[in-house]
Design a protein around this motif. Structure first.
Motif, PDB file in Angstrom:
ATOM      1  N   PRO A  23       0.813  -1.220   0.000  1.00 39.60           N
ATOM      2  CA  PRO A  23       0.000   0.000   0.000  1.00 39.60           C
ATOM      3  C   PRO A  23       0.846   1.270   0.000  1.00 39.60           C
ATOM      4  CG  PRO A  23       0.079  -0.926   2.203  1.00 39.60           C
ATOM      5  CD  PRO A  23       0.791  -1.906   1.305  1.00 39.60           C
ATOM      6  N   GLU A  24       0.387   2.284  -0.700  1.00 33.53           N
ATOM      7  CA  GLU A  24       1.037   3.596  -0.639  1.00 33.53           C
ATOM      8  C   GLU A  24       0.712   4.252   0.692  1.00 33.53           C
ATOM      9  OE1 GLU A  24      -0.041   5.972  -3.974  1.00 33.53           O
ATOM     10  OE2 GLU A  24       0.962   4.671  -5.430  1.00 33.53           O
ATOM     11  N   LEU A  25       1.593   5.119   1.137  1.00 42.66           N
ATOM     12  CA  LEU A  25       1.404   5.802   2.417  1.00 42.66           C
ATOM     13  C   LEU A  25       0.405   6.947   2.318  1.00 42.66           C
ATOM     14  CD1 LEU A  25       5.115   5.976   3.637  1.00 42.66           C
ATOM     15  CD2 LEU A  25       3.357   4.313   4.278  1.00 42.66           C
ATOM     16  N   ARG A  26       0.399   7.626   1.190  1.00 44.05           N
ATOM     17  CA  ARG A  26      -0.493   8.780   1.025  1.00 44.05           C
ATOM     18  C   ARG A  26      -1.953   8.358   1.244  1.00 44.05           C
ATOM     19  NH1 ARG A  26      -0.464  13.874  -0.866  1.00 44.05           N
ATOM     20  NH2 ARG A  26       1.769  13.718  -1.327  1.00 44.05           N
ATOM     21  N   GLY A  27      -2.629   9.118   2.086  1.00 45.23           N
ATOM     22  CA  GLY A  27      -4.026   8.852   2.352  1.00 45.23           C
ATOM     23  C   GLY A  27      -4.277   7.857   3.471  1.00 45.23           C
ATOM     24  N   LYS A  28      -3.219   7.190   3.957  1.00 47.98           N
ATOM     25  CA  LYS A  28      -3.378   6.230   5.051  1.00 47.98           C
ATOM     26  C   LYS A  28      -3.270   6.963   6.386  1.00 47.98           C
ATOM     27  CE  LYS A  28      -3.580   2.719   2.234  1.00 47.98           C
ATOM     28  NZ  LYS A  28      -3.220   3.394   0.974  1.00 47.98           N
ATOM     29  N   THR A  29      -3.688   6.272   7.443  1.00 49.02           N
ATOM     30  CA  THR A  29      -3.694   6.870   8.777  1.00 49.02           C
ATOM     31  C   THR A  29      -2.599   6.262   9.643  1.00 49.02           C
ATOM     32  OG1 THR A  29      -6.076   7.273   8.676  1.00 49.02           O
ATOM     33  CG2 THR A  29      -5.068   7.273  10.858  1.00 49.02           C
ATOM     34  N   ILE A  30      -1.797   7.128  10.253  1.00 54.76           N
ATOM     35  CA  ILE A  30      -0.748   6.680  11.155  1.00 54.76           C
ATOM     36  C   ILE A  30      -0.984   7.272  12.537  1.00 54.76           C
ATOM     37  CG2 ILE A  30       0.802   8.576  10.464  1.00 54.76           C
ATOM     38  CD1 ILE A  30       3.151   6.673  11.016  1.00 54.76           C
ATOM     39  N   GLY A  31      -0.816   6.445  13.558  1.00 55.85           N
ATOM     40  CA  GLY A  31      -0.910   6.903  14.933  1.00 55.85           C
ATOM     41  C   GLY A  31       0.480   7.004  15.535  1.00 55.85           C
ATOM     42  N   VAL A  32       0.779   8.131  16.152  1.00 56.94           N
ATOM     43  CA  VAL A  32       2.080   8.348  16.784  1.00 56.94           C
ATOM     44  C   VAL A  32       1.866   8.409  18.296  1.00 56.94           C
ATOM     45  CG1 VAL A  32       4.122   9.808  16.919  1.00 56.94           C
ATOM     46  CG2 VAL A  32       2.853   9.647  14.761  1.00 56.94           C
ATOM     47  N   ILE A  33       2.392   7.426  18.994  1.00 56.20           N
ATOM     48  CA  ILE A  33       2.287   7.378  20.449  1.00 56.20           C
ATOM     49  C   ILE A  33       3.558   7.990  21.035  1.00 56.20           C
ATOM     50  CG2 ILE A  33       2.062   5.897  22.475  1.00 56.20           C
ATOM     51  CD1 ILE A  33       0.660   3.851  20.736  1.00 56.20           C
ATOM     52  N   GLY A  34       3.427   9.139  21.660  1.00 54.65           N
ATOM     53  CA  GLY A  34       4.574   9.865  22.189  1.00 54.65           C
ATOM     54  C   GLY A  34       5.011  10.935  21.215  1.00 54.65           C
ATOM     55  N   LEU A  35       4.844  12.189  21.614  1.00 51.23           N
ATOM     56  CA  LEU A  35       5.119  13.312  20.714  1.00 51.23           C
ATOM     57  C   LEU A  35       6.243  14.191  21.253  1.00 51.23           C
ATOM     58  CD1 LEU A  35       1.402  14.128  19.894  1.00 51.23           C
ATOM     59  CD2 LEU A  35       3.094  13.184  18.296  1.00 51.23           C
ATOM     60  N   GLY A  36       7.316  13.530  21.663  1.00 50.49           N
ATOM     61  CA  GLY A  36       8.498  14.253  22.107  1.00 50.49           C
ATOM     62  C   GLY A  36       9.355  14.642  20.922  1.00 50.49           C
ATOM     63  N   ALA A  37      10.665  14.732  21.146  1.00 48.88           N
ATOM     64  CA  ALA A  37      11.575  15.202  20.103  1.00 48.88           C
ATOM     65  C   ALA A  37      11.525  14.329  18.854  1.00 48.88           C
ATOM     66  CB  ALA A  37      13.003  15.243  20.655  1.00 48.88           C
ATOM     67  N   ILE A  38      11.436  13.003  19.039  1.00 47.96           N
ATOM     68  CA  ILE A  38      11.395  12.093  17.890  1.00 47.96           C
ATOM     69  C   ILE A  38       9.985  11.988  17.334  1.00 47.96           C
ATOM     70  CG2 ILE A  38      11.743   9.718  17.130  1.00 47.96           C
ATOM     71  CD1 ILE A  38      13.904   9.493  19.328  1.00 47.96           C
ATOM     72  N   GLY A  39       9.016  11.729  18.203  1.00 48.14           N
ATOM     73  CA  GLY A  39       7.640  11.540  17.754  1.00 48.14           C
ATOM     74  C   GLY A  39       7.102  12.723  16.984  1.00 48.14           C
ATOM     75  N   ALA A  40       7.436  13.931  17.428  1.00 45.64           N
ATOM     76  CA  ALA A  40       6.964  15.133  16.741  1.00 45.64           C
ATOM     77  C   ALA A  40       7.538  15.212  15.328  1.00 45.64           C
ATOM     78  CB  ALA A  40       7.323  16.381  17.535  1.00 45.64           C
ATOM     79  N   ARG A  41       8.815  14.849  15.185  1.00 49.80           N
ATOM     80  CA  ARG A  41       9.437  14.861  13.857  1.00 49.80           C
ATOM     81  C   ARG A  41       8.787  13.830  12.934  1.00 49.80           C
ATOM     82  NH1 ARG A  41      13.615  16.762  17.061  1.00 49.80           N
ATOM     83  NH2 ARG A  41      15.149  18.143  16.059  1.00 49.80           N
ATOM     84  N   VAL A  42       8.521  12.649  13.482  1.00 49.61           N
ATOM     85  CA  VAL A  42       7.880  11.602  12.692  1.00 49.61           C
ATOM     86  C   VAL A  42       6.490  12.045  12.261  1.00 49.61           C
ATOM     87  CG1 VAL A  42       6.953   9.250  12.761  1.00 49.61           C
ATOM     88  CG2 VAL A  42       9.211   9.737  13.733  1.00 49.61           C
ATOM     89  N   ALA A  43       5.746  12.637  13.182  1.00 53.95           N
ATOM     90  CA  ALA A  43       4.388  13.100  12.870  1.00 53.95           C
ATOM     91  C   ALA A  43       4.409  14.143  11.758  1.00 53.95           C
ATOM     92  CB  ALA A  43       3.734  13.672  14.131  1.00 53.95           C
ATOM     93  N   ASN A  44       5.322  15.091  11.855  1.00 54.51           N
ATOM     94  CA  ASN A  44       5.398  16.146  10.834  1.00 54.51           C
ATOM     95  C   ASN A  44       5.816  15.584   9.475  1.00 54.51           C
ATOM     96  OD1 ASN A  44       4.650  18.051  12.721  1.00 54.51           O
ATOM     97  ND2 ASN A  44       6.727  18.733  13.139  1.00 54.51           N
ATOM     98  N   ALA A  45       6.738  14.609   9.495  1.00 52.13           N
ATOM     99  CA  ALA A  45       7.174  13.992   8.243  1.00 52.13           C
ATOM    100  C   ALA A  45       6.024  13.206   7.609  1.00 52.13           C
ATOM    101  CB  ALA A  45       8.369  13.082   8.492  1.00 52.13           C
ATOM    102  N   ALA A  46       5.230  12.543   8.446  1.00 53.43           N
ATOM    103  CA  ALA A  46       4.092  11.784   7.934  1.00 53.43           C
ATOM    104  C   ALA A  46       3.053  12.715   7.306  1.00 53.43           C
ATOM    105  CB  ALA A  46       3.468  10.952   9.053  1.00 53.43           C
ATOM    106  N   VAL A  47       2.861  13.886   7.905  1.00 52.61           N
ATOM    107  CA  VAL A  47       1.963  14.886   7.314  1.00 52.61           C
ATOM    108  C   VAL A  47       2.460  15.268   5.921  1.00 52.61           C
ATOM    109  CG1 VAL A  47       1.165  17.283   7.479  1.00 52.61           C
ATOM    110  CG2 VAL A  47       1.122  15.815   9.507  1.00 52.61           C
ATOM    111  N   ALA A  48       3.783  15.478   5.807  1.00 54.37           N
ATOM    112  CA  ALA A  48       4.373  15.859   4.521  1.00 54.37           C
ATOM    113  C   ALA A  48       4.212  14.757   3.476  1.00 54.37           C
ATOM    114  CB  ALA A  48       5.851  16.200   4.703  1.00 54.37           C
ATOM    115  N   LEU A  49       4.107  13.499   3.929  1.00 56.62           N
ATOM    116  CA  LEU A  49       3.916  12.376   3.015  1.00 56.62           C
ATOM    117  C   LEU A  49       2.450  12.211   2.603  1.00 56.62           C
ATOM    118  CD1 LEU A  49       6.266   9.729   4.677  1.00 56.62           C
ATOM    119  CD2 LEU A  49       6.596  10.825   2.452  1.00 56.62           C
ATOM    120  N   GLY A  50       1.591  13.078   3.116  1.00 54.88           N
ATOM    121  CA  GLY A  50       0.182  13.019   2.748  1.00 54.88           C
ATOM    122  C   GLY A  50      -0.637  12.059   3.578  1.00 54.88           C
ATOM    123  N   MET A  51      -0.134  11.704   4.760  1.00 60.00           N
ATOM    124  CA  MET A  51      -0.860  10.788   5.640  1.00 60.00           C
ATOM    125  C   MET A  51      -1.770  11.553   6.598  1.00 60.00           C
ATOM    126  SD  MET A  51       2.159   8.031   6.575  1.00 60.00           S
ATOM    127  CE  MET A  51       0.997   6.691   6.915  1.00 60.00           C
TER     128      MET A  51
END
Length: 230
Positions: A132-160
């Motif tokens: 499956p392509e990532l765009r349009g899929k839903t990702i849950g990020v548990i923990g929004l510290g220094a790493i989690g926040a970066r992952v969340a923002n990158a996932a937004v940029a990927l269209g998730m």
């Protein structure tokens, strides 16, 4: 002059923060005033009476006996966020690799070496690794510290579609988040919606077994789980 003992290889960039006219940094000190450590296990180490501080070049302190240090008056520091960007990049790499079956595809392709019908074999077999392509899929990020926040923002940029859960989020971390990250109050709000789940919390009694039979039962069938936390 303070003597600082290093128990692991510490980046020269970090060591340069210690002025040479105030700190003697060495690996051989018998009775240091301070200790710099990364992964070395200090849980059963006997500390000298003049030890003032232990600093860990990393986020966790699970390799340091905090209670004993407190009793002896030894201050313990850690450096959360020091490798946050590196870990976040690994998470995104694993997200893409796992979703698109890259490891299996590479292994399969290597097995075609020497095939007399290579082009036909590739055309016939490549569909099994589409994923499956990532765009349009839903990702849950548990923990929004220094790493989690970066992952969340990158996932937004990927269209998730990005869901975030962190009851202890700091103000600084909250400010760093994309406004597109949706706040979930409980894991029950998040887990049933996720195609992907990534965990970025410290290893504490309250976080141990965050993902277990009960929480997995709340997830979609086939959810892809990434755990880069301790």
């Amino acid at each position: 002059m303070y003597t600082i003992k290093t128990l692991n290889a510490i980046s020269p960039v970090g060591l340069a923060k210690l002025p040479k006219n105030q700190f003697d940094v060495t690996v051989d000190a018998d009775a240091p005033d301070g200790i710099l450590v990364r992964s070395a296990d200090l849980l059963n180490t006997t500390f000298n009476n003049n030890l003032l501080a232990i600093a860990r070049a990393g986020a966790g302190v699970n390799n340091i006996p905090l209670e004993r240090c407190s009793e002896q008056g030894i201050v313990v520091f850690n450096t959360p966020g020091a490798n946050a960007n590196a870990v976040a990049e690994l998470v995104i790499g694993a997200l893409v690799s796992g979703s698109r079956n890259v490891p299996d595809a590479v292994q399969w392709a290597q097995g075609l070496k020497g095939s007399a019908t290579l082009a036909k074999d590739v055309e016939k077999g490549k569909k099994q690794f589409v994923g499956p392509e990532l765009r349009g899929k839903t990702i849950g990020v548990i923990g929004l510290g220094a790493i989690g926040a970066r992952v969340a923002n990158a996932a937004v940029a990927l269209g998730m579609e990005v869901l975030g859960y962190d009851p202890y989020i700091s103000i600084d971390a909250a400010w760093s988040l994309s406004r597109s990250v949706q706040h979930c109050v409980t894991l029950g709000d998040m887990l049933p919606r996720c195609d992907y789940l990534t965990i970025h919390v410290p290893y504490l009694p309250s976080t141990k077994n965050t993902i277990n039979a009960q929480t997995l039962a709340m997830c979609k069938d086939g959810v892809r789980v990434l755990n880069f936390a301790r």
